[in-house]
Each structure stands twice: as C-alpha cells, then as structure tokens.
Write an enzyme that holds these catalytic residues in place. Sequence first.
Site, PDB file in Angstrom:
ATOM      1  CE  LYS A 211       5.835 -23.658  -5.143  1.00 39.27           C
ATOM      2  NZ  LYS A 211       6.461 -22.652  -5.996  1.00 39.27           N
ATOM      3  CD  GLU A 217      -7.799 -16.980  -0.897  1.00 39.67           C
ATOM      4  OE1 GLU A 217      -6.824 -17.650  -0.477  1.00 39.67           O
ATOM      5  OE2 GLU A 217      -7.714 -15.768  -1.189  1.00 39.67           O
ATOM      6  N   GLY A 273       3.717 -21.314  -9.051  1.00 43.15           N
ATOM      7  CA  GLY A 273       2.286 -21.640  -9.103  1.00 43.15           C
ATOM      8  C   GLY A 273       1.706 -21.451 -10.496  1.00 43.15           C
ATOM      9  NE  ARG A 274       3.954 -15.685 -12.167  1.00 46.82           N
ATOM     10  CZ  ARG A 274       4.431 -15.499 -10.951  1.00 46.82           C
ATOM     11  NH1 ARG A 274       3.763 -15.936  -9.896  1.00 46.82           N
ATOM     12  NH2 ARG A 274       5.581 -14.892 -10.756  1.00 46.82           N
ATOM     13  CD  GLU A 359       0.563 -14.576  -9.043  1.00 47.82           C
ATOM     14  OE1 GLU A 359      -0.484 -14.319  -8.438  1.00 47.82           O
ATOM     15  OE2 GLU A 359       1.024 -15.727  -9.126  1.00 47.82           O
ATOM     16  CG  HIS A 390     -21.748  -8.521 -31.465  1.00 47.63           C
ATOM     17  ND1 HIS A 390     -22.553  -7.851 -32.359  1.00 47.63           N
ATOM     18  CD2 HIS A 390     -21.173  -9.535 -32.151  1.00 47.63           C
ATOM     19  CE1 HIS A 390     -22.493  -8.470 -33.529  1.00 47.63           C
ATOM     20  NE2 HIS A 390     -21.657  -9.488 -33.435  1.00 47.63           N
ATOM     21  CE  LYS A 514      -1.499 -15.144  -0.963  1.00 47.55           C
ATOM     22  NZ  LYS A 514      -0.435 -16.121  -1.128  1.00 47.55           N
TER      23      LYS A 514
END
Length: 550
Positions: A211, A217, A273-274, A359, A390, A514
């Site tokens: 965005k 990253e 973003g999410r 978030e 399990h 960050k």
Amino acid sequence: MNAEGRTRLNQMPEWTALGKHREQLGDTHLRELFAADPGRGTGYTLTVGDLHLDYSKHLVTDETLDLLRELAAAADVAGLRDAMFRGEKINTTEDRAVLHTALRAPREAVVEVDGENVVPGVHAVLDKMAAFSERVRSGEWTGHTGRRIRNVVNIGIGGSDLGPAMAYGALRSFTDRGLTVRFVSNVDGADLHEAVRDLDAAETLFIIASKTFTTIETITNATSARDWLLTELRADQAAVAKHFVALSTNAEKVADFGIDTANMFEFWDWVGGRYSFDSAIGLSLMIAIGPDRFRELLDGFHLVDEHFRTAPAEANAPLLLGLLGVWYGAFFDAQSHAVLPYSHYLSKFTAYLQQLDMESNGKSVDRDGNPVEWQTGPVVWGTPGTNGQHAYYQLIHQGTKVIPADFIGFAEPVGDLRPGLVAQHDLLMANFFAQTQALAFGKTPEEVRAEGVAEELVPHKTFRGNHPTTTVLAKELTPSVLGQLIALYEHKVFVQGAIWNIDSFDQWGVELGKVLAKRVEPALTEGAEVPGLDESSKALVAKYRALRGR
Ligand SMILES: O=P(O)(O)OC[C@H]1O[C@](O)(CO)[C@@H](O)[C@@H]1O
C-alpha cells in the site's frame, strides 16, 4: 463520560446488568441449558447466505443475548456501522474513511468519500485487473524474452500478503494448475530464495504488493528479486517492466523502483492493509482463479455486508459473534479465541484472522485516548482441526483456561479428489461434530465409572465440558463462501471495536519496532554506536557480531 458525552463502557447500566447476570449464571452447565430447552439445538442458529451458524453451545441464555444486544444498542454499534458504510472518517487517529465494503459494492452503488463517489474507481481497477489477469492466463502477456508467464510471485507482507496467500490456499481447487503462484513476505532471504530457486526467470512475474511502497521488508525483497531476475536473464533495467507489476497507493515510489505505472493497480487510503485483499491486492489470486471466480468472491463479501447492514439485531450474525466475544472476555476472563477450520484448504485462515483481529483490536486506549478498563481483542490462534486434536486440544478439553472456539466445516469436499479421498470426508466431519459435543457436554465422573475405570483414574478421565463453541457449517468452500466467511469476521471485529470504543483501523503498535529496527541495523553491520540502546540489547548485538565473526 468521554469527550463526546458517551458513558464509558464499564459505567453503562447495560454493562453492570451483564455483570449481575453473569453472577446469577454462575457455573450453569451446558447440559442444564440443553435439558431446560429441548429446542435449543435448532433454535440457537442463524443462516447468512450459505453459512449455517450454530451458537447453541455457548454459555448464554435468552436473557444473556437480550442484555448483550442492549449493550450493543447503548454503545451505538449500529450508528458507527452506518457511519462506516456512509464513508465517514471513523478511523479518527488517521483521519480516514473505512470503506473496504466499497471494494465489493456493485457497479451501480454510490459510496462517497469527501463528496466523491468511489465506486466507479473501484470497478475501473477491477476491470484493469481482469484484463491483465486474462492476458497472463492466456499467455498473451510475455516476459522480456517473449516466453509466456508460468510463475507468479507476490511480494508483500501483512495485509499485502496474508489475504491473497490464504485465499490462494483456500481456493486451490479453483486455480489454473498450469500456473505456479508463490508468496514471499519475510525479510529473511530464505523466503525469497526458496520461492525462486526452481523457477525460470524468463517465465516469472513478480507482483510487488505494498500500500505504502515503503515497507522495508517488501522493498528489500523486491530489490533482491529484481537483482535475481536481471542476473538470470542477463538483461538490463528494461526487462523490469515485463516482469514486475505493482499494487499500491503510491505511484511515485512505484515509478522510482522502475515499474511502469501503467502496470500499477491502485487502491486508496480508505482501504486498511488488513482489509485490502479484495482490492488490487488480490491480483495474484485473480490471476490464479480467474476474474469470474474473483467476482464471485466479491459477491460473497457483499452478501454479508448487506446482511450486517440490514439484518435486525436478533438475526445479525456478525453482531452476535462480536457480542459473544465481548461476553467471554469481560465476564469469563477469556484471553484467547481459537479458530479451527476442518478444511485443509483453510490452513492459513487463522493466520489471516490473526492480523485482521489482533492488529485491529489489540488496543489499550479508547478513541479518546483514555486507557481502557476492560479487555479488548483476544489472542487469536488455531490450525486445521484434526491436526490440532493431536496437539493442543488436550488443553482446551482439560486445561484451566476458558477458550471459546469457532469450528468451521463443510458438507462436501471440494476439488478433484480421487474417490477414495472423497470418502475420507465423513471421517473428517465426524471428528468435527464429535469435538464440539465433547467440549460442550464433557464426561461426568459417573459416566467414567460406569465404564469400569479404576477409581484413581476417574478424575483424569473426567471431562468438565462447558467449553463454548460456535459451529459454522456450509455446503462447500467456494469463492463466494470464502468471501462470506471473511466478511463475517471483518464485521465481528468491527462490532467488538465499536463496543470497546477503540479505533479498530489504525495500527500504531507496529510502528515502534519498525523505527528501532532501522536504528539498530548499523550496529549489526558496522558496529556503530546506537544512541539509547539498552544494556541487554547492546550485549546481544555484540554477541551476534561475534558469532558472525565481525
Ligand atoms: O502494504 P504495506 O504498506 O507494505 O504494509 C504492509 C503491512 O504493514 C502494516 O502497516 C503493519 O504491519 C500492516 O497494517 C500492513 O498490512
């Protein structure tokens, strides 16, 4: 009272009433609730689109549900919801509208931000994505050497990765098997290395999804991918335009990177973003499943948007799920919430929900900046069902914690499974139904004794039960059903944020890390002094440098 004259949540009479009701409920067991109401198993259910929701195995009565809905009314959840749909700037700390619902609005809809209808722009981008997807899928779009694209690598992180990666996994059986689609997010070079090591660069398209187009990253991985491509092809910068496209709101940075802005698919600052994967961020998915399937997915989202916007409180599924979460957090001290899909295709679903929920609602000040005095978002966790059985289900069944859980399952297996594998589906679903039964009703000491178990083992083999679960059942995991499921959770998160009076649409909490990472990096590489670095971190950095032989 807050600045807008709103009573703080824990001072509302509706909150106090819920607290009293919780005391009265005490240790009432689901066995008693079911015994008292033979219609509970069919009565405590809702249908939304293709989703059947059973909430009968929750520690609630009709009175609980009434009181919770009264709390929602007092907190004016509906008012905030309507403001969101109208395009008002309800993300107050960033002064932004919150309009992911406009991303799946039909062409003729009108949704205004600052007096401008945003829907035509949404559809223009969707059309551009569709045209591009078809060119890639048909082989018309070729790479620098003229070869058709057979590999797509999406580079992005957080909301620019989790959504399309999760949906690609969920809809694998609808994908074009001639295309390899991979997702790179981690700044650990191993992620990119493993994604491209067996790919032919001449047939590879990179989608750089960011965005802001400033996320370290993503830009680092994109730069390394560009180096890899140009080295592999022995080509110059001109090759970038044929092998890189961008999904972003930042045209300037995209152009700086060398991507032709004609191959940039835009979205807008009113998409968080999410909440972005049904925007241009979904391009990799659209290439994989085709534009028609992608539109079915959007229709699924829209169906639940309309349900959330118009259904009365008693029949409103996101409202109900949101309220149940508030109930357990506040009055049962539940710290976490498990999401347990009984579908291998939904392997990444919970990871996706972690960002969506945590978030959004991992906040500890309210919208006025005052510390909250009530629990906010839970820790969301889980993996596909039988694998979890399990591993960690032991703790859910017999541990000391209250863990409300969502069980998501499907009547039909999807895909072109061999007949022998289709038959396994009933076994999968037998586990699905058995688990919620065991969690709710447990096994009493008397029942254990009746099986002839030695007395000293009776406490160990007793299951208290009374563990709350929601069951979500649909016929089949289709693109539309996936859209419906995601929208259900998006709006559930919204409801909770509205009640807790927090801004669910900012994410200041990820910023500090960050900033510090940028400051610490020169200490690792050059041994530079980092002002303000604490003693522990200084020693760790020194150890790291020594281990790397620096
Ligand atoms: O799309 P961008 O700008 O690269 O941001 C990626 C992610 O980083 C965050 O800002 C913080 O993790 C997320 O909200 C977002 O989804």
